[in-house]
Scaffold this motif. Structure first.
Motif, PDB file in Angstrom:
ATOM      1  N   PHE A 130       0.842  -1.205   0.000  1.00 31.13           N
ATOM      2  CA  PHE A 130       0.000   0.000   0.000  1.00 31.13           C
ATOM      3  C   PHE A 130       0.875   1.252   0.000  1.00 31.13           C
ATOM      4  CE2 PHE A 130      -2.427   3.387   1.944  1.00 31.13           C
ATOM      5  CZ  PHE A 130      -3.660   3.296   1.310  1.00 31.13           C
ATOM      6  N   THR A 131       1.895   1.269   0.874  1.00 32.69           N
ATOM      7  CA  THR A 131       2.785   2.424   0.970  1.00 32.69           C
ATOM      8  C   THR A 131       3.518   2.653  -0.348  1.00 32.69           C
ATOM      9  OG1 THR A 131       3.102   2.000   3.333  1.00 32.69           O
ATOM     10  CG2 THR A 131       4.719   3.411   2.243  1.00 32.69           C
ATOM     11  N   ASP A 132       4.004   1.539  -0.946  1.00 28.62           N
ATOM     12  CA  ASP A 132       4.716   1.670  -2.221  1.00 28.62           C
ATOM     13  C   ASP A 132       3.789   2.206  -3.316  1.00 28.62           C
ATOM     14  OD1 ASP A 132       6.963   0.702  -1.026  1.00 28.62           O
ATOM     15  OD2 ASP A 132       6.741  -1.351  -1.759  1.00 28.62           O
ATOM     16  N   THR A 133       2.525   1.762  -3.290  1.00 31.74           N
ATOM     17  CA  THR A 133       1.559   2.251  -4.286  1.00 31.74           C
ATOM     18  C   THR A 133       1.335   3.747  -4.121  1.00 31.74           C
ATOM     19  OG1 THR A 133       0.449   0.096  -4.370  1.00 31.74           O
ATOM     20  CG2 THR A 133      -0.794   1.990  -5.154  1.00 31.74           C
ATOM     21  N   MET A 134       1.154   4.202  -2.860  1.00 36.01           N
ATOM     22  CA  MET A 134       0.953   5.622  -2.616  1.00 36.01           C
ATOM     23  C   MET A 134       2.174   6.438  -3.043  1.00 36.01           C
ATOM     24  SD  MET A 134      -2.123   5.797  -1.474  1.00 36.01           S
ATOM     25  CE  MET A 134      -2.447   4.395  -2.562  1.00 36.01           C
ATOM     26  N   LYS A 135       3.365   5.923  -2.741  1.00 30.44           N
ATOM     27  CA  LYS A 135       4.575   6.645  -3.113  1.00 30.44           C
ATOM     28  C   LYS A 135       4.711   6.734  -4.628  1.00 30.44           C
ATOM     29  CE  LYS A 135       7.308   5.614   1.022  1.00 30.44           C
ATOM     30  NZ  LYS A 135       8.493   4.905   1.563  1.00 30.44           N
ATOM     31  N   SER A 136       4.316   5.658  -5.315  1.00 34.68           N
ATOM     32  CA  SER A 136       4.380   5.670  -6.777  1.00 34.68           C
ATOM     33  C   SER A 136       3.443   6.737  -7.350  1.00 34.68           C
ATOM     34  CB  SER A 136       4.014   4.287  -7.324  1.00 34.68           C
ATOM     35  OG  SER A 136       3.964   4.296  -8.733  1.00 34.68           O
ATOM     36  N   GLU A 137       2.222   6.823  -6.775  1.00 39.01           N
ATOM     37  CA  GLU A 137       1.272   7.829  -7.245  1.00 39.01           C
ATOM     38  C   GLU A 137       1.765   9.239  -6.938  1.00 39.01           C
ATOM     39  OE1 GLU A 137      -1.374   7.419  -9.050  1.00 39.01           O
ATOM     40  OE2 GLU A 137      -1.239   5.235  -9.112  1.00 39.01           O
TER      41      GLU A 137
ATOM     42  N   ASN B 179     -15.606   6.354  -3.973  1.00 32.00           N
ATOM     43  CA  ASN B 179     -14.799   6.487  -2.759  1.00 32.00           C
ATOM     44  C   ASN B 179     -13.359   6.665  -3.204  1.00 32.00           C
ATOM     45  OD1 ASN B 179     -17.055   6.074  -1.125  1.00 32.00           O
ATOM     46  ND2 ASN B 179     -16.771   3.849  -1.155  1.00 32.00           N
ATOM     47  N   LEU B 180     -12.771   7.810  -2.876  1.00 32.99           N
ATOM     48  CA  LEU B 180     -11.437   8.120  -3.383  1.00 32.99           C
ATOM     49  C   LEU B 180     -10.416   8.188  -2.253  1.00 32.99           C
ATOM     50  CD1 LEU B 180     -12.202  10.950  -5.974  1.00 32.99           C
ATOM     51  CD2 LEU B 180     -11.800   8.509  -6.427  1.00 32.99           C
ATOM     52  N   VAL B 181      -9.238   7.642  -2.543  1.00 31.09           N
ATOM     53  CA  VAL B 181      -8.061   7.870  -1.710  1.00 31.09           C
ATOM     54  C   VAL B 181      -7.338   9.064  -2.327  1.00 31.09           C
ATOM     55  CG1 VAL B 181      -5.875   6.952  -0.891  1.00 31.09           C
ATOM     56  CG2 VAL B 181      -7.861   5.445  -1.086  1.00 31.09           C
ATOM     57  N   LEU B 182      -7.296  10.175  -1.565  1.00 30.22           N
ATOM     58  CA  LEU B 182      -6.727  11.415  -2.080  1.00 30.22           C
ATOM     59  C   LEU B 182      -5.270  11.555  -1.651  1.00 30.22           C
ATOM     60  CD1 LEU B 182      -9.666  13.900  -1.411  1.00 30.22           C
ATOM     61  CD2 LEU B 182      -9.054  12.816  -3.577  1.00 30.22           C
ATOM     62  N   LEU B 183      -4.396  11.869  -2.618  1.00 31.61           N
ATOM     63  CA  LEU B 183      -2.982  12.139  -2.357  1.00 31.61           C
ATOM     64  C   LEU B 183      -2.737  13.597  -2.721  1.00 31.61           C
ATOM     65  CD1 LEU B 183      -1.449   8.957  -4.023  1.00 31.61           C
ATOM     66  CD2 LEU B 183      -1.997   9.295  -1.622  1.00 31.61           C
ATOM     67  N   THR B 184      -2.337  14.398  -1.751  1.00 34.32           N
ATOM     68  CA  THR B 184      -2.201  15.834  -1.955  1.00 34.32           C
ATOM     69  C   THR B 184      -0.779  16.259  -1.635  1.00 34.32           C
ATOM     70  OG1 THR B 184      -4.513  16.106  -1.293  1.00 34.32           O
ATOM     71  CG2 THR B 184      -3.152  18.101  -1.406  1.00 34.32           C
TER      72      THR B 184
ATOM     73  N   ASP C 100      -3.985   8.684 -16.442  1.00 33.43           N
ATOM     74  CA  ASP C 100      -5.030   7.735 -16.057  1.00 33.43           C
ATOM     75  C   ASP C 100      -5.436   7.928 -14.600  1.00 33.43           C
ATOM     76  OD1 ASP C 100      -6.849   5.754 -16.629  1.00 33.43           O
ATOM     77  OD2 ASP C 100      -5.489   4.119 -16.039  1.00 33.43           O
ATOM     78  N   PHE C 101      -5.564   9.251 -14.166  1.00 33.23           N
ATOM     79  CA  PHE C 101      -6.017   9.544 -12.814  1.00 33.23           C
ATOM     80  C   PHE C 101      -7.534   9.379 -12.750  1.00 33.23           C
ATOM     81  CE2 PHE C 101      -2.283  12.684 -12.390  1.00 33.23           C
ATOM     82  CZ  PHE C 101      -1.457  11.676 -11.907  1.00 33.23           C
ATOM     83  N   ASP C 102      -8.029   8.853 -11.616  1.00 36.40           N
ATOM     84  CA  ASP C 102      -9.479   8.840 -11.403  1.00 36.40           C
ATOM     85  C   ASP C 102      -9.988  10.244 -11.076  1.00 36.40           C
ATOM     86  OD1 ASP C 102      -9.790   6.043 -11.782  1.00 36.40           O
ATOM     87  OD2 ASP C 102      -9.016   5.707  -9.763  1.00 36.40           O
ATOM     88  N   PHE C 103      -9.134  11.042 -10.464  1.00 39.25           N
ATOM     89  CA  PHE C 103      -9.508  12.410 -10.098  1.00 39.25           C
ATOM     90  C   PHE C 103      -8.233  13.223 -10.008  1.00 39.25           C
ATOM     91  CE2 PHE C 103      -9.911  15.609  -6.738  1.00 39.25           C
ATOM     92  CZ  PHE C 103     -10.987  16.359  -7.209  1.00 39.25           C
TER      93      PHE C 103
ATOM     94  N   ILE D 139      -7.559   8.306  -6.192  1.00 42.47           N
ATOM     95  CA  ILE D 139      -7.522   6.936  -6.705  1.00 42.47           C
ATOM     96  C   ILE D 139      -8.729   6.210  -6.152  1.00 42.47           C
ATOM     97  CG2 ILE D 139      -6.143   4.852  -6.943  1.00 42.47           C
ATOM     98  CD1 ILE D 139      -3.742   6.495  -5.983  1.00 42.47           C
ATOM     99  N   ASP D 140      -9.477   5.578  -7.013  1.00 42.65           N
ATOM    100  CA  ASP D 140     -10.655   4.843  -6.581  1.00 42.65           C
ATOM    101  C   ASP D 140     -10.249   3.744  -5.600  1.00 42.65           C
ATOM    102  OD1 ASP D 140     -13.512   4.198  -6.750  1.00 42.65           O
ATOM    103  OD2 ASP D 140     -12.792   2.352  -7.698  1.00 42.65           O
TER     104      ASP D 140
END
Length: 744
Positions: free
Chosen positions: A76-83, A165-170, A117-120, A190-191
């Motif tokens: 999960f952490t690696d995915t967030m860091k990639s985004e 339902n979105l996971v927001l990275l700001t 290819d962002f969901d938002f 990200i959805d």
């Protein structure tokens, strides 16, 4: 008196029978008690094992869930860091873009969203206004970031944007503004279902799954679960319907999450026991949980229980079997005692044979030693009489050579018994072997007035693969015995012939060594190949030997996968018959037929014309002699100086290395190197010399001159970089032949 003795014997016998019966009763009683103890201990072991199995499985499950949860959290952490990295690349593109008005910003946002290819995707200004591809709207709480606190990327969850339902990275943004308002952040959504799919948080069986939850129990990413309805808070459901066990509780779970600590919870929900491990996710205040149904674990527990029961039953049966076997052993103890007594007698016979060998060896070693010491004393006493002194020295030399042969035989047998005898299969010409044997043996046969004949006229394939050194050793042993035990005027013959029946690529050979000497008795012939055996001692026969030559020969034949037998009778001589199967050399020419080639003819004859000596000239040559033993160094130096060499000495390998390093190229013509020396041995010194930067110095010929005389010692010398190997005591003819070859 006889009746009294008879009564005593009868009473003694009855007493022994009573004692034997009492021992039997005691043994059976002990056996029964032991059986009861074994049954009870087996039951107790089975019961306690079943009780501890669940604890062990719980511990293993906890470790498994912890590892699995850690992997999911890292994913999960690696995915967030990639985004976040992708978002930062987008911000970089923003800095290079011309955003003159809101329309151009909307166009840029739409382009970046589609390209990545962002969901938002949105930009936020300092007033909290959110800009998307479709327009702008006032910021909600998820987008309110105090300027001084918002310096690092933030992760949040939003359910108010569209129907997703979105996971927001700001991430913070600097240096850009729109219509006078500074842009302070960029956010990508990200959805939650997409994140779940990427992390594979759910399992198809529904009995193991993972979720991402907030500290209050609400879900960020939720996996379907039959026992947990949708749109429910995890803690609310568990506090209402679940029963916690194993010292865990919903309250403890909440406290761990507030403190950011990982942990384990065990609870029963809808009659199903659940194991849940929870761990905080780096960079967020969320936790990832992994849940496993107990029925998955219970299957393994049932397997373990079944296995324990089966193993315990087998163990009980085995113990009963062992006890019965012990009882059988007890009843058959007498037979074992008789066998042990027989083995003791055999050991005593072996000890007697070795004692006899040591007795013979003591005599055989003392005999040449007596000659060496005695003739040395006589030579000292009559030093002024050159003729007598020369005679004494010749006898000392002969006795020394015989003593060396005794030592070599004993050492060779020791190597064979320790398994250090190895064969090296190389190219070998059997005709050359016969020729070499003839050259070595002819002089001895002529001295004893024996007729020597060698025949190979029926040999079809002379060129084979075998260990030529061991083949020579084997035949020399047999011929040496024939010469020793055949009186003057006798005949000795060697015949090599090839027989049929060998598979393709191989040849079957028969080697016959025959003499008409004194022969052997049938009793001794049956044990002639046994180590340490001799028919008569040297005192009786007047012929010296160790009783090891035939044993060595037999071992060599066995290693070559051949056979050896002896045909003999007292007074009728001996014939040793060796049968070998040897691999043929491919493409080798066949030997001549019955007529014989020039190479085959003439065995048993020697050109007796005097061969003029052509001694090599060594004057002006300089040798570095590395030897730590003063006497050995003195002997070698004097021998070499008499041959014309200039000698410089070194007491050890280190001194030899320094002398070579300090010399000029060409100063030393050759180095004679002992092996076992202090400071630095011969192997080390040779390797060091070969590693010198000056390649001329590094290439000086080095000859090992050592008492390490086995084949593996010769190989070790060559592997260390030496050019040759000479064994002590030195054979002067071989010494000068090697020196001439090296200095030619």
């Amino acid at each position: 008196m006889a009746d009294i003795n008879k009564k005593k014997e009868t009473g003694q016998k009855e007493n022994e029978e009573e004692q034997e019966k009492g021992r039997g009763v005691r043994f059976i009683t002990a056996l029964c008690i032991l059986l009861v103890v074994v049954n009870f201990s087996t039951w107790w072991l089975l019961k306690s094992s079943q009780e501890t199995t669940e604890d062990a499985v719980y511990g293993v499950s906890s470790l498994y869930l912890e590892e699995l949860t850690m992997q999911k959290a890292n994913q999960f952490t690696d995915t967030m860091k990639s985004e976040i990295r992708q978002l930062l690349v987008t911000i970089h593109a923003l800095r290079e873009s011309d955003l003159a008005d809101q329309k151009s910003m909307q166009s840029f946002i739409g382009q970046m969203k589609n390209n990545n290819d962002f969901d938002f995707f949105a930009l936020i200004d300092e007033h909290g206004t959110v800009y998307t591809e479709n327009g702008s709207f006032p910021g909600i709480s998820k987008f309110q970031f105090p300027e001084r606190d918002f310096a690092e990327p933030a992760v949040s969850f939003d359910q108010s944007i569209g129907n997703e339902n979105l996971v927001l990275l700001t991430v913070p943004l600097e240096g850009r503004s729109l219509d006078g308002s500074g842009l302070i952040a960029a956010s990508v959504g990200i959805d939650a279902d997409t994140v779940s799919d990427r992390l594979a948080l759910s399992q198809s069986d529904g009995r193991s799954f993972s979720n991402v939850i907030m500290a209050d129990g609400s879900y960020v990413i939720r996996t379907y679960h039959m026992h947990m309805p949708e749109n429910t808070n995890l803690f609310s459901l568990l506090e209402r319907d679940a029963e916690f066990t194993n010292g865990t509780s919903a309250k403890g779970w909440k406290e761990d999450m507030k403190a950011g600590k990982p942990g384990m919870a065990v609870y029963e929900l809808q009659d199903v026991l659940h194991y849940t491990y929870y761990k905080p996710i780096e960079g967020t205040d969320w936790f990832i949980t992994t849940t496993l149904h107990y029925d998955l674990i219970s299957r393994n527990v049932d397997v373990i229980r079944t296995t324990l029961t089966r193993n315990s039953t087998i163990q009980l049966i085995l113990i009963l079997f062992v006890l019965c076997a012990l009882f059988a052993v007890y009843l058959s103890m007498q037979k074992w005692n008789q066998r042990l007594h027989f083995e003791k007698l055999q050991a005593e016979e072996g000890s007697k044979a070795k004692s006899a060998f040591l007795s013979n060896m003591s005599h055989d070693i003392r005999t040449p030693m007596n000659a060496i010491i005695g003739f040395t004393n006589l030579a000292v006493k009559h030093a002024e009489d050159a003729e007598r002194t020369r005679n004494y020295l010749n006898k000392i030399l002969a006795s020394g050579n015989h003593l060396l042969a005794l030592i070599n035989d004993v050492l060779e047998m020791s190597r064979i018994e320790s398994g250090k005898l190895h064969l090296e299969e190389t190219e070998c010409d059997l005709l050359e072997v016969l020729d070499g044997l003839n050259s070595m043996i002819f002089g001895q046969a002529q001295d004893k007035q024996l007729e020597l004949a060698m025949d190979a006229v029926h040999l079809a394939h002379a060129e084979v693969y075998c260990d030529k050194l061991r083949l020579n050793q084997m035949l020399l042993n047999l011929l040496g015995n024939s010469i020793k035990f055949t009186p003057a005027g006798g005949k000795i013959s060697v015949l090599i012939e090839e027989t049929g029946g060998a598979p393709e690529g191989f040849g079957s050979y028969v080697i016959r060594v025959k003499d008409n000497g004194i022969g052997m008795s049938p009793e001794f012939a049956a044990k002639v190949f046994t180590p340490f055996e001799r028919e008569k001692t040297s005192t009786v026969s007047g012929i010296q030997g160790t009783g090891l030559g035939m044993a060595i020969t037999k071992n060599i034949v066995d290693r070559m996968n051949g056979t050896i037998e002896v045909v003999t009778a007292p007074g009728q001589g001996c014939e040793f018959v060796i049968r070998l199967r040897l691999r043929l050399r491919e493409g080798a020419a066949q030997a001549a037929g019955a007529g014989g080639s020039e190479k085959q003819r003439g065995f048993g004859q020697q050109d007796t014309a005097e061969i003029p000596e052509n001694k090599p000239e060594f004057s002006g040559r300089r040798i570095l002699l590395a030897e730590d033993n003063d006497l050995n160094r003195e002997i070698a130096a004097e021998i070499l100086e008499e041959a014309g060499f200039e000698i410089e000495e070194a007491e050890d390998g280190g001194a030899a290395l320094e002398k070579v390093r300090a010399s000029e190229p060409g100063y030393y013509d050759l180095i004679l190197m002992d092996i076992q020396m202090p400071v630095m041995d011969g192997y080390e010194a040779s390797r060091a010399i070969r590693s010198l930067e000056n390649r001329e110095l590094a290439g000086i010929p080095i000859i090992a001159m050592t008492a390490n005389a086995f084949e593996e010692d010769r190989k070790a010398a060559l592997e260390a970089g030496m050019d040759g190997h000479l064994a002590k005591p030195l054979d002067l003819d071989m010494l000068f032949a090697v020196l001439e070859k090296m200095l030619r």
